[in-house]
Design a protein around this motif. Structure first.
Motif, PDB file in Angstrom:
ATOM      1  N   ARG A 128       0.843  -1.183   0.000  1.00 10.39           N
ATOM      2  CA  ARG A 128       0.000   0.000   0.000  1.00 10.39           C
ATOM      3  C   ARG A 128       0.884   1.240   0.000  1.00 10.39           C
ATOM      4  O   ARG A 128       2.043   1.189   0.421  1.00 10.39           O
ATOM      5  N   THR A 130       1.590   4.493   1.873  1.00 10.57           N
ATOM      6  CA  THR A 130       1.297   5.096   3.177  1.00 10.57           C
ATOM      7  C   THR A 130       2.272   6.239   3.435  1.00 10.57           C
ATOM      8  O   THR A 130       3.343   6.318   2.834  1.00 10.57           O
ATOM      9  N   GLU A 131       1.884   7.077   4.369  1.00 12.71           N
ATOM     10  CA  GLU A 131       2.761   8.178   4.765  1.00 12.71           C
ATOM     11  C   GLU A 131       3.564   7.765   5.985  1.00 12.71           C
ATOM     12  O   GLU A 131       3.020   7.224   6.960  1.00 12.71           O
ATOM     13  N   TYR A 132       4.860   8.002   5.916  1.00  9.68           N
ATOM     14  CA  TYR A 132       5.774   7.709   7.019  1.00  9.68           C
ATOM     15  C   TYR A 132       6.846   8.785   7.003  1.00  9.68           C
ATOM     16  O   TYR A 132       7.464   9.015   5.958  1.00  9.68           O
ATOM     17  N   VAL A 136       4.890   9.911   1.284  1.00  8.85           N
ATOM     18  CA  VAL A 136       4.044   8.774   0.921  1.00  8.85           C
ATOM     19  C   VAL A 136       4.863   7.856   0.017  1.00  8.85           C
ATOM     20  O   VAL A 136       5.387   8.285  -1.013  1.00  8.85           O
ATOM     21  N   THR A 139       4.585   0.637   0.921  1.00 10.77           N
ATOM     22  CA  THR A 139       4.723   0.059   2.255  1.00 10.77           C
ATOM     23  C   THR A 139       4.155  -1.346   2.238  1.00 10.77           C
ATOM     24  O   THR A 139       3.045  -1.569   1.753  1.00 10.77           O
ATOM     25  N   VAL A 141       2.450  -4.123   4.246  1.00 12.18           N
ATOM     26  CA  VAL A 141       1.640  -4.239   5.450  1.00 12.18           C
ATOM     27  C   VAL A 141       1.427  -5.722   5.732  1.00 12.18           C
ATOM     28  O   VAL A 141       0.820  -6.432   4.920  1.00 12.18           O
ATOM     29  N   ASN A 148       4.703  -2.626   9.583  1.00 12.87           N
ATOM     30  CA  ASN A 148       4.748  -2.045   8.245  1.00 12.87           C
ATOM     31  C   ASN A 148       6.207  -1.906   7.855  1.00 12.87           C
ATOM     32  O   ASN A 148       7.010  -1.381   8.642  1.00 12.87           O
ATOM     33  N   VAL A 150       8.408   0.094   5.298  1.00 14.81           N
ATOM     34  CA  VAL A 150       8.318   1.245   4.408  1.00 14.81           C
ATOM     35  C   VAL A 150       9.581   1.296   3.557  1.00 14.81           C
ATOM     36  O   VAL A 150      10.694   1.123   4.067  1.00 14.81           O
TER      37      VAL A 150
END
Length: 182
Positions: A128, A130-132, A136, A139, A141, A148, A150
């Motif tokens: 997916r 995702t923001e980390y 963005v 990632t 999952v 997660n 990343v």
């Protein structure tokens, strides 16, 4: 200095601190899901984390991303040279630390035998966006664990990954994935 050159220097220098690794990770470009598809060989990015070297001790091969819905997060090489996909549910994060027992020849032998019983053909994660840490990026999952992974781009064939585990006091664990050519 470009990111790939800095990456090589950090690897040559040995263990870098978590804060230095996070600062470098923050400099890297995000990647999308399509970039991550395929097989990737894994290796550690030493930061002094309790898991540094642990996966390699058990002949960690890497990860396989078949699609955004079908991801194999733990692929290991057996002593006979074949690879096996393991279900991460059997990998106890609370016990994953570098001890003499965890890195002994007996534990490697036992792990190799256990792979015949703990293997899976079923996908155990998804990809997916995702923001980390303000960006963005693709990632991984895990389906059954609060983890997660990343990814950020070092170059066209390498990414730096950070394992973000939802647990009190847990420091990020860093690793490198290199696109498999065979």
């Amino acid at each position: 200095m470009n990111c790939a050159t800095k990456f090589e220097e950090m690897l040559r220098s040995g263990a870098v601190g978590t804060e230095q690794a996070l600062a470098y990770f923050d400099e890297l470009e995000p990647v999308n899901v399509a970039f991550m598809l395929g097989s990737w060989r894994g290796k550690g990015f030493p930061t002094g984390h309790k898991m540094d070297g642990l996966l390699e001790n058990y002949n960690w091969y890497g990860k396989t991303f078949e699609s955004s819905e079908d991801v194999h997060p733990l692929v290991f090489k057996r002593t006979n040279g074949s690879t096996v996909r393991l279900n991460p549910i059997w990998f106890p994060m609370s016990a994953a630390r570098r001890t003499r027992l965890a890195t002994s020849g007996l534990s490697r032998f036992t792990f190799n035998i256990a792979t015949y019983f703990l293997k899976t053909g079923k996908s155990r994660a998804r990809l997916r966006m995702t923001e980390y840490r303000g960006k963005v990026s693709a990632t991984m999952v895990y389906d059954q664990k609060p983890i997660n992974d990343v990814f950020r781009k070092v170059d066209e064939n390498r990414v730096l990954g950070v394992m973000d585990l939802k647990a009190k006091g847990y420091k990020p664990f860093f690793f490198v994935l290199e696109r498999a050519t065979t």
